[in-house]
Design a protein around this motif. Structure first.
Motif, PDB file in Angstrom:
ATOM      1  N   GLN A  37       0.633  -1.123   0.084  1.00 27.47           N
ATOM      2  CA  GLN A  37       0.150   0.033  -0.135  1.00 27.47           C
ATOM      3  C   GLN A  37       0.874   1.243  -0.118  1.00 27.47           C
ATOM      4  O   GLN A  37       1.483   1.349   0.831  1.00 27.47           O
ATOM      5  N   ASP A  38       0.690   2.058  -1.000  1.00 27.21           N
ATOM      6  CA  ASP A  38       1.630   3.292  -0.967  1.00 27.21           C
ATOM      7  C   ASP A  38       1.193   4.311  -0.348  1.00 27.21           C
ATOM      8  O   ASP A  38       0.009   4.254   0.304  1.00 27.21           O
ATOM      9  N   SER A  39       1.677   5.487  -0.501  1.00 25.01           N
ATOM     10  CA  SER A  39       1.551   6.499   0.211  1.00 25.01           C
ATOM     11  C   SER A  39       0.035   7.259   0.028  1.00 25.01           C
ATOM     12  O   SER A  39      -0.597   8.022   0.779  1.00 25.01           O
ATOM     13  N   LYS A  40      -0.441   6.815  -1.037  1.00 25.71           N
ATOM     14  CA  LYS A  40      -1.860   7.317  -1.357  1.00 25.71           C
ATOM     15  C   LYS A  40      -2.750   6.312  -1.238  1.00 25.71           C
ATOM     16  O   LYS A  40      -3.860   6.345  -1.673  1.00 25.71           O
ATOM     17  N   LYS A  41      -2.654   5.351  -0.350  1.00 19.94           N
ATOM     18  CA  LYS A  41      -3.300   4.296  -0.001  1.00 19.94           C
ATOM     19  C   LYS A  41      -3.996   3.302  -1.297  1.00 19.94           C
ATOM     20  O   LYS A  41      -4.657   2.384  -0.850  1.00 19.94           O
ATOM     21  N   PHE A  42      -3.046   3.314  -2.375  1.00 17.31           N
ATOM     22  CA  PHE A  42      -3.203   2.291  -3.301  1.00 17.31           C
ATOM     23  C   PHE A  42      -2.780   0.871  -2.688  1.00 17.31           C
ATOM     24  O   PHE A  42      -1.672   1.081  -2.501  1.00 17.31           O
ATOM     25  N   LEU A  43      -3.781   0.146  -2.871  1.00  9.33           N
ATOM     26  CA  LEU A  43      -3.476  -1.431  -2.286  1.00  9.33           C
ATOM     27  C   LEU A  43      -3.172  -2.412  -3.699  1.00  9.33           C
ATOM     28  O   LEU A  43      -4.153  -2.580  -4.601  1.00  9.33           O
ATOM     29  N   ASN A  75       6.162 -15.558   4.168  1.00 12.43           N
ATOM     30  CA  ASN A  75       7.396 -14.666   4.576  1.00 12.43           C
ATOM     31  C   ASN A  75       7.646 -13.847   3.229  1.00 12.43           C
ATOM     32  O   ASN A  75       7.791 -14.373   2.186  1.00 12.43           O
ATOM     33  N   LEU A  76       8.084 -12.684   3.320  1.00 10.23           N
ATOM     34  CA  LEU A  76       8.550 -11.739   2.402  1.00 10.23           C
ATOM     35  C   LEU A  76       9.956 -11.357   2.670  1.00 10.23           C
ATOM     36  O   LEU A  76      10.347 -10.452   3.508  1.00 10.23           O
ATOM     37  N   HIS A  77      10.846 -11.800   1.676  1.00  9.65           N
ATOM     38  CA  HIS A  77      12.385 -11.292   1.820  1.00  9.65           C
ATOM     39  C   HIS A  77      12.435 -10.057   0.691  1.00  9.65           C
ATOM     40  O   HIS A  77      11.960 -10.414  -0.485  1.00  9.65           O
ATOM     41  N   ILE A  78      13.203  -9.061   0.921  1.00 12.17           N
ATOM     42  CA  ILE A  78      13.490  -7.985   0.170  1.00 12.17           C
ATOM     43  C   ILE A  78      15.137  -7.829   0.056  1.00 12.17           C
ATOM     44  O   ILE A  78      15.484  -7.484   1.186  1.00 12.17           O
ATOM     45  N   ASN A  79      15.615  -7.795  -0.974  1.00 13.80           N
ATOM     46  CA  ASN A  79      17.108  -7.726  -1.030  1.00 13.80           C
ATOM     47  C   ASN A  79      17.227  -6.224  -1.422  1.00 13.80           C
ATOM     48  O   ASN A  79      16.508  -5.759  -2.337  1.00 13.80           O
ATOM     49  N   SER A  80      18.392  -5.668  -1.231  1.00 17.05           N
ATOM     50  CA  SER A  80      19.171  -4.678  -2.034  1.00 17.05           C
ATOM     51  C   SER A  80      17.966  -3.300  -1.857  1.00 17.05           C
ATOM     52  O   SER A  80      17.480  -2.800  -2.941  1.00 17.05           O
ATOM     53  N   LEU A  81      17.297  -2.989  -0.501  1.00 18.56           N
ATOM     54  CA  LEU A  81      16.100  -2.098  -0.268  1.00 18.56           C
ATOM     55  C   LEU A  81      16.565  -0.788  -1.043  1.00 18.56           C
ATOM     56  O   LEU A  81      17.643  -0.075  -0.897  1.00 18.56           O
ATOM     57  N   GLU A  82      15.364  -0.106  -1.758  1.00 13.39           N
ATOM     58  CA  GLU A  82      15.296   1.164  -2.203  1.00 13.39           C
ATOM     59  C   GLU A  82      14.292   1.914  -1.667  1.00 13.39           C
ATOM     60  O   GLU A  82      13.522   1.503  -1.084  1.00 13.39           O
ATOM     61  N   LEU A  83      14.663   3.313  -1.793  1.00 18.56           N
ATOM     62  CA  LEU A  83      13.882   4.328  -1.314  1.00 18.56           C
ATOM     63  C   LEU A  83      12.330   4.216  -1.793  1.00 18.56           C
ATOM     64  O   LEU A  83      11.516   4.402  -0.911  1.00 18.56           O
ATOM     65  N   GLY A  84      12.133   3.853  -2.913  1.00 13.68           N
ATOM     66  CA  GLY A  84      10.726   3.368  -3.472  1.00 13.68           C
ATOM     67  C   GLY A  84      10.021   2.213  -2.842  1.00 13.68           C
ATOM     68  O   GLY A  84       8.692   2.009  -3.011  1.00 13.68           O
ATOM     69  N   ASP A  85      10.807   1.430  -1.950  1.00 13.18           N
ATOM     70  CA  ASP A  85      10.124   0.167  -1.440  1.00 13.18           C
ATOM     71  C   ASP A  85       9.411   0.770  -0.196  1.00 13.18           C
ATOM     72  O   ASP A  85       8.793   0.095   0.516  1.00 13.18           O
ATOM     73  N   SER A  86       9.653   2.013   0.129  1.00 18.44           N
ATOM     74  CA  SER A  86       8.914   2.512   1.538  1.00 18.44           C
ATOM     75  C   SER A  86       7.411   2.542   1.270  1.00 18.44           C
ATOM     76  O   SER A  86       7.045   2.947   0.414  1.00 18.44           O
ATOM     77  N   THR A 109       2.986  -4.111   8.029  1.00 18.50           N
ATOM     78  CA  THR A 109       4.458  -3.665   8.161  1.00 18.50           C
ATOM     79  C   THR A 109       4.727  -2.156   7.534  1.00 18.50           C
ATOM     80  O   THR A 109       4.666  -2.234   6.442  1.00 18.50           O
ATOM     81  N   ARG A 110       5.079  -1.431   8.544  1.00 20.86           N
ATOM     82  CA  ARG A 110       5.254  -0.167   7.816  1.00 20.86           C
ATOM     83  C   ARG A 110       6.822  -0.122   7.694  1.00 20.86           C
ATOM     84  O   ARG A 110       7.615  -0.130   8.730  1.00 20.86           O
ATOM     85  N   LEU A 111       7.183  -0.191   6.409  1.00 21.09           N
ATOM     86  CA  LEU A 111       8.775  -0.137   5.884  1.00 21.09           C
ATOM     87  C   LEU A 111       9.050   1.180   5.370  1.00 21.09           C
ATOM     88  O   LEU A 111       8.369   1.927   4.684  1.00 21.09           O
ATOM     89  N   LEU A 112      10.303   1.802   6.175  1.00 26.40           N
ATOM     90  CA  LEU A 112      10.688   3.029   5.767  1.00 26.40           C
ATOM     91  C   LEU A 112      12.094   2.788   5.373  1.00 26.40           C
ATOM     92  O   LEU A 112      13.024   2.486   6.307  1.00 26.40           O
TER      93      LEU A 112
ATOM     94  N   LYS B 102      -8.868   2.892  -4.837  1.00 28.44           N
ATOM     95  CA  LYS B 102      -7.972   3.788  -3.654  1.00 28.44           C
ATOM     96  C   LYS B 102      -8.672   4.205  -2.634  1.00 28.44           C
ATOM     97  O   LYS B 102      -8.020   4.751  -1.763  1.00 28.44           O
ATOM     98  N   GLY B 103     -10.006   4.030  -2.565  1.00 30.33           N
ATOM     99  CA  GLY B 103     -10.609   4.074  -1.284  1.00 30.33           C
ATOM    100  C   GLY B 103     -11.455   5.592  -1.069  1.00 30.33           C
ATOM    101  O   GLY B 103     -11.026   6.524  -1.871  1.00 30.33           O
ATOM    102  N   THR B 104     -12.276   5.700  -0.272  1.00 30.49           N
ATOM    103  CA  THR B 104     -12.958   6.969   0.223  1.00 30.49           C
ATOM    104  C   THR B 104     -12.735   7.047   1.589  1.00 30.49           C
ATOM    105  O   THR B 104     -12.826   6.322   2.363  1.00 30.49           O
ATOM    106  N   MET B 105     -11.909   8.260   2.029  1.00 38.03           N
ATOM    107  CA  MET B 105     -11.556   8.605   3.262  1.00 38.03           C
ATOM    108  C   MET B 105     -13.025   9.310   3.854  1.00 38.03           C
ATOM    109  O   MET B 105     -13.462  10.457   3.512  1.00 38.03           O
ATOM    110  N   LEU B 106     -13.567   8.674   5.097  1.00 43.54           N
ATOM    111  CA  LEU B 106     -14.569   9.074   5.616  1.00 43.54           C
ATOM    112  C   LEU B 106     -14.275   9.758   7.105  1.00 43.54           C
ATOM    113  O   LEU B 106     -13.735   9.176   7.845  1.00 43.54           O
TER     114      LEU B 106
END
Lengths: 114, 110
Positions: A37-43, A75-86, A109-112, B102-106
């Motif tokens: 799920q990205d920062s715009k909530k797209f899953l 389980n999910l293993h991630i190699n060579s992490l990149e900024l865009g994987d956040s 899991t919140r990955l930064l 993408k969802g609706t934020m309520l």
């Protein structure tokens, strides 16, 4: 009782590192999934396993490798992490894999990646 | 590619009011589901409506499905502050797993 659990809940790491996220479900389901799920909530679906076998592998960099030791774990293993994987990574499970079964999600899991 | 699109992107109402959010999709489906995501949490399944159903109720939730218009609506009646969350529709196009919008934020204000 937690139906779908993930560890860790938070993960902060440096670019280039390798990290793993674990998922377990105690629902007796046959199918498990990983979503991003990205920062715009797209899953977006990443992978799906049915009885330990990979059935969905979306266009995901091969730095991401899922592993299912048994049908209760994915389980999910991630190699060579990149900024865009956040992002937030969600594990989910369903009784079966076909025809859009109801899915049960873990807490994420919140990955930064710094 | 994304299958479902929710509308509006954000909705702000007062407690006690009804909240309606819509979902449009592109291809034929087997079922359509609505999920809720509270801030910082995973998605929780709310309701599933099959392609041969037109309306379904669960508590304060009412879902409609119009397959001719490829759209669905979720109505939450007598909203409460605890209903504040993001709401996602998910569709199952053919023999495939779910695809989420993408969802609706309520936001429900006391």
């Amino acid at each position: 009782d937690t139906a779908v659990s993930q560890t860790p809940k938070y993960l902060v790491t440096q670019m280039g590192n390798d990290k793993s996220i674990k998922c377990e479900q105690n629902l007796g389901h046959d199918t498990m999934y990983w979503y991003k799920q990205d920062s715009k909530k797209f899953l977006k679906i990443m992978f799906s396993y049915n009885n330990k076998e990979l059935i969905i592998n979306e266009t995901v960099p091969n730095r991401f490798s899922p592993k299912s030791p048994d049908k209760a774990h994915l389980n999910l293993h991630i190699n060579s992490l990149e900024l865009g994987d956040s992002a937030v990574y969600f594990c989910a499970s369903s009784q079966e894999s076909a025809l859009g079964e109801t899915q049960y999600f873990g807490p994420g899991t919140r990955l930064l990646v710094l | 590619s994304q299958q479902g699109e929710e509308d509006p992107q954000a909705l702000s109402i007062q407690e006690g009011e009804n909240a309606t959010m819509n979902c449009s999709y592109k291809t034929s489906i087997n079922n359509l589901q609505w999920y809720r995501q509270n801030s910082g949490r995973g998605l929780v399944h709310l309701i599933l409506i099959r392609s041969n159903e037109r309306e379904k109720h669960s508590g304060r939730l009412r879902v409609t499905l119009d397959t001719s218009k490829k759209s669905s609506s979720l109505l939450i009646t007598a909203s409460r502050a605890a209903d504040t969350a993001s709401y996602f529709c998910a569709t199952a196009p053919g023999y495939s797993t779910l695809t989420f919008g993408k969802g609706t934020m309520l936001l429900v204000s006391p």
